[in-house]
Design an enzyme around this catalytic site. Sequence first.
Site, PDB file in Angstrom:
ATOM      1  N   HIS A  71      -7.217  76.482  11.822  1.00 62.09           N
ATOM      2  CA  HIS A  71      -7.562  75.193  12.424  1.00 62.09           C
ATOM      3  C   HIS A  71      -6.295  74.588  13.022  1.00 62.09           C
ATOM      4  O   HIS A  71      -5.499  73.989  12.302  1.00 62.09           O
ATOM      5  CB  HIS A  71      -8.142  74.252  11.366  1.00 62.09           C
ATOM      6  CG  HIS A  71      -9.386  74.777  10.717  1.00 62.09           C
ATOM      7  ND1 HIS A  71      -9.668  74.592   9.372  1.00 62.09           N
ATOM      8  CD2 HIS A  71     -10.416  75.481  11.219  1.00 62.09           C
ATOM      9  CE1 HIS A  71     -10.827  75.150   9.088  1.00 62.09           C
ATOM     10  NE2 HIS A  71     -11.296  75.707  10.186  1.00 62.09           N
TER      11      HIS A  71
ATOM     12  N   ASN B 292     -10.535  71.981  18.573  1.00 65.66           N
ATOM     13  CA  ASN B 292      -9.759  71.333  17.522  1.00 65.66           C
ATOM     14  C   ASN B 292      -8.494  70.680  18.047  1.00 65.66           C
ATOM     15  O   ASN B 292      -7.984  69.719  17.466  1.00 65.66           O
ATOM     16  CB  ASN B 292      -9.377  72.349  16.440  1.00 65.66           C
ATOM     17  CG  ASN B 292     -10.578  72.905  15.698  1.00 65.66           C
ATOM     18  OD1 ASN B 292     -11.661  72.337  15.732  1.00 65.66           O
ATOM     19  ND2 ASN B 292     -10.384  74.042  15.038  1.00 65.66           N
TER      20      ASN B 292
END
Length: 511
Positions: free
Chosen positions: A438, A472
Amino acid sequence: MTDNENVDVLIIGSGPAGSTYARTIGDAAPDARILMVEVGPSIPGIRGNHTMNMTPDEKDRAERLTQGPDAGIEHPLALADIARGLDPSLEFRQKNIPGLFFNDPEPALDDGEVGLPAASMASGVGGMGIHWGISTPRPHQSERIPFIPEGEMDAALDRAEELLKVTQVRVPAGGLSEAIHDAVAAEFDGPGLTPTGYMPGARQEVDGRQVFSGTGVILGDLETTAPGFELRPNTLARRVIVEDGAAVGAELENRLTGERYEVRAEKVIVCADGLRTPQVLYASGIRPDALGRHLNEHFQVTTFGFVNDAYTPDKFDVSETNLGYVLVPFSDARPMQGGVIPLMNSQYAVGVDDEALAARFMAIAWYGAKDIQNRDRVEFSDDETDFYGMPKMTIHYSHTDKDRATIEEMKRNARRSGELLGTLAAEPEFAAGGSSLHYQGTVRMGAVDDGDSVCDQYLQVWGVKNLYVGGNGVIPTSTAANPTLTTVALAWRAATKITSVLTARTSGETS
């Protein structure tokens, strides 16, 4: 396909964010011409299906296809014999995960840097959304974006949960997960802290079987409901074309033939991932000061253990529907997220030979929020290229004193979690940098164009009309929560803004 192809919307990247843009625009403007391009190949079977829904042979084939430069190579899981099918980050110890490939596993580090040697990507239709761990917590307190009104963000999160088919865990009274939840809450809840709950997941039960939400769940039946939608695999976006301060299309390359061609578009949306989205902008000559900077990923500490006699399954109803991932959410006073996952009788295959031990097995994971620094960044070379012929990346990444304190507290809390419920099988381990998968902040959104962000709150790139980003990388806050739900919510919010322009145009109104 012609040399002078024209579309209304060009979307670069077929992961959750790109698919949210496509679905939202296609639903609102079904006559719009939407082209989505993906650098990797198509995956056999249902378009965008999660690999966990596949047979072992199908899963293996899909994983090998999406490994980019490593396509066709077998990547065994480090902990596959213990809990195959968990969130991939829990199985990772700086070994490549099937379906992914490393950005740079042996980086040259400057003094004081720790790097992200485990930073990985996937290339294939559906992006990381066919491999992800399906955890979808909502952000809390300072994880939330301060300049988006709370009601607007909650509405966007609601829609994201619908698109991802998120299931909230409901545990009947007297279940094992409820007993674990109550013990964890008594240990970790307190004034000002977000209360302990259960981890929601992007999955649904179909005919008694858990079905994981891949990217295809977001796209739905878009090819049928929006005839102008096309998903084109094996297509590299080399650069966005900018004329007179506006994005007007992109130069694309057929990865199978090497042919390069241009597609003109009214709106261009780059959702390549947290590392490749800024790469595409850089290659396009779009280089705001904040591009690639404020790079951050949440830390993770994991371990495994066995519950004690108070939590043995024979004392509880442990049917699959009663099992829940007990979640200690992020709080400003404790900038981390923790979880205890009882695995007995779950949808995950727990390969522990001793049946008595297998029935007590639990996984423990804590994720910590990074102290965001402008100097933590991904840089791009003007001279060297990567496997795809794009500007080579170099990641600069370090830990602050605050980060080191957070990591130590995560280890203590992981140990507390295990010892509270039973016995640890191993000491809590800090995962290699990059292994959370992430990567945030590299095209971060901002309230104003002050040089500290790349795009506005509707994800339009500052100073370039008709150019949007997603993924993200747009998240500007430090988070411990898994970011996919927020990413989909932000893409939906931006897409609704775009559709207002497209629908006004098609109805003959001025925009």
